[in-house]
Design a protein around this motif. Structure first.
Motif, PDB file in Angstrom:
ATOM      1  N   GLN A   1      37.033 -24.079  38.746  1.00  0.00           N
ATOM      2  CA  GLN A   1      38.423 -24.470  38.538  1.00  0.00           C
ATOM      3  C   GLN A   1      38.768 -25.810  39.186  1.00  0.00           C
ATOM      4  O   GLN A   1      39.695 -26.496  38.744  1.00  0.00           O
ATOM      5  N   TRP A   2      38.060 -26.186  40.248  1.00  0.00           N
ATOM      6  CA  TRP A   2      38.338 -27.444  40.936  1.00  0.00           C
ATOM      7  C   TRP A   2      37.306 -28.513  40.614  1.00  0.00           C
ATOM      8  O   TRP A   2      37.146 -29.471  41.366  1.00  0.00           O
TER       9      TRP A   2
ATOM     10  N   SER B   1      37.141 -32.370  41.757  1.00  0.00           N
ATOM     11  CA  SER B   1      37.976 -32.645  42.926  1.00  0.00           C
ATOM     12  C   SER B   1      37.113 -33.201  44.056  1.00  0.00           C
ATOM     13  O   SER B   1      35.981 -32.764  44.273  1.00  0.00           O
TER      14      SER B   1
ATOM     15  N   SER C   1      35.725 -22.313  44.057  1.00  0.00           N
ATOM     16  CA  SER C   1      35.954 -22.908  42.747  1.00  0.00           C
ATOM     17  C   SER C   1      35.261 -22.127  41.643  1.00  0.00           C
ATOM     18  O   SER C   1      35.767 -22.007  40.525  1.00  0.00           O
TER      19      SER C   1
ATOM     20  N   SER D   1      42.349 -30.369  52.666  1.00  0.00           N
ATOM     21  CA  SER D   1      41.692 -30.023  51.402  1.00  0.00           C
ATOM     22  C   SER D   1      42.236 -28.710  50.853  1.00  0.00           C
ATOM     23  O   SER D   1      42.455 -28.581  49.636  1.00  0.00           O
TER      24      SER D   1
ATOM     25  N   LEU E   1      44.049 -28.580  47.180  1.00  0.00           N
ATOM     26  CA  LEU E   1      43.489 -27.745  46.126  1.00  0.00           C
ATOM     27  C   LEU E   1      44.364 -26.532  45.807  1.00  0.00           C
ATOM     28  O   LEU E   1      44.057 -25.777  44.880  1.00  0.00           O
TER      29      LEU E   1
END
Length: 207
Positions: A26-27, A30, A80, A102, A106
């Motif tokens: 999902q991240w 990033s 993630s 972070s 996030l």
């Protein structure tokens, strides 16, 4: 999640000197800051991609412990990709502040928990949970593998997985009850994933 008030602001020398990116989930894409801190050596993108390809079948809903968290690259990558919770333990106050930042950036919510502590001392605390996956990747100069592995068993779920990163040519012994599942190497490091022998016998986890 609000960082403790006693954590100091980053000094100019400790300002992020670079970044690593989250590779999947999902991240994906990033960036996580990498400060100019002694011993900080994030696992490379290529090595993390290989590791999480190995781990993907067991990650969903897993409870993860990232000792010597540093940039948090391993713990955040696990979240993630579907882990339910990651506990990131780091002793350096500037790195801890970066981990909190972070988490906020996030929108990790309660899934990511940051603890400012020396990992070896933290492992001496009364057990308040067991983990399905543990990352042990200390600064190479500290030589902390043996002490961490000795103190780790009470914190492990029965079918736990263990990742060890060490200098190239160095293979820390995880002790009885572990079976090497996969390993790879780069010029600078050895990357090894172990599983509990009891879990292997029961047929749990990825093949």
């Amino acid at each position: 999640m609000v960082p403790p008030a006693h954590i100091p602001t980053l000094s100019p020398r400790a300002r992020p000197a670079g970044s690593v990116r989250i590779i999947g989930g999902q991240w994906r894409g990033s960036k996580l800051p990498v400060a100019d801190a002694p011993g900080l050596r994030p696992t490379s993108d290529r090595a993390r991609e290989t590791l999480f390809n190995w781990l993907q079948p067991m990650l969903h809903g897993a409870r993860v412990l990232d000792l010597f968290a540093g940039s948090g690259a391993l713990g955040f990558e696990a979240l993630s990709r579907g882990a339910a919770e990651a506990l990131l333990v780091e002793r350096d106050p500037a790195l801890v502040q970066a981990l909190y930042e972070s988490c906020e950036r996030l929108h990790a919510g309660d899934a990511a928990k940051v603890v400012r502590a020396d990992a070896l001392e933290w492992l001496r605390l009364p057990v308040h949970g067991r983990f399905d996956l543990v990352f042990v990747d200390p600064p190479f100069a500290d030589g902390a593998w043996a002490a961490a592995l000795q103190r780790l068993p009470p914190w492990l779920a029965r079918d736990a997985w263990l990742y060890l990163e060490s200098p190239a040519g160095v293979a820390p012994d995880p002790g009885a009850g572990w079976r090497l599942h996969r390993e790879s190497a780069t010029r600078d490091a050895r990357h090894a994933l172990y599983r509990h022998a009891t879990a292997d016998a029961a047929g749990n986890g990825p093949a």
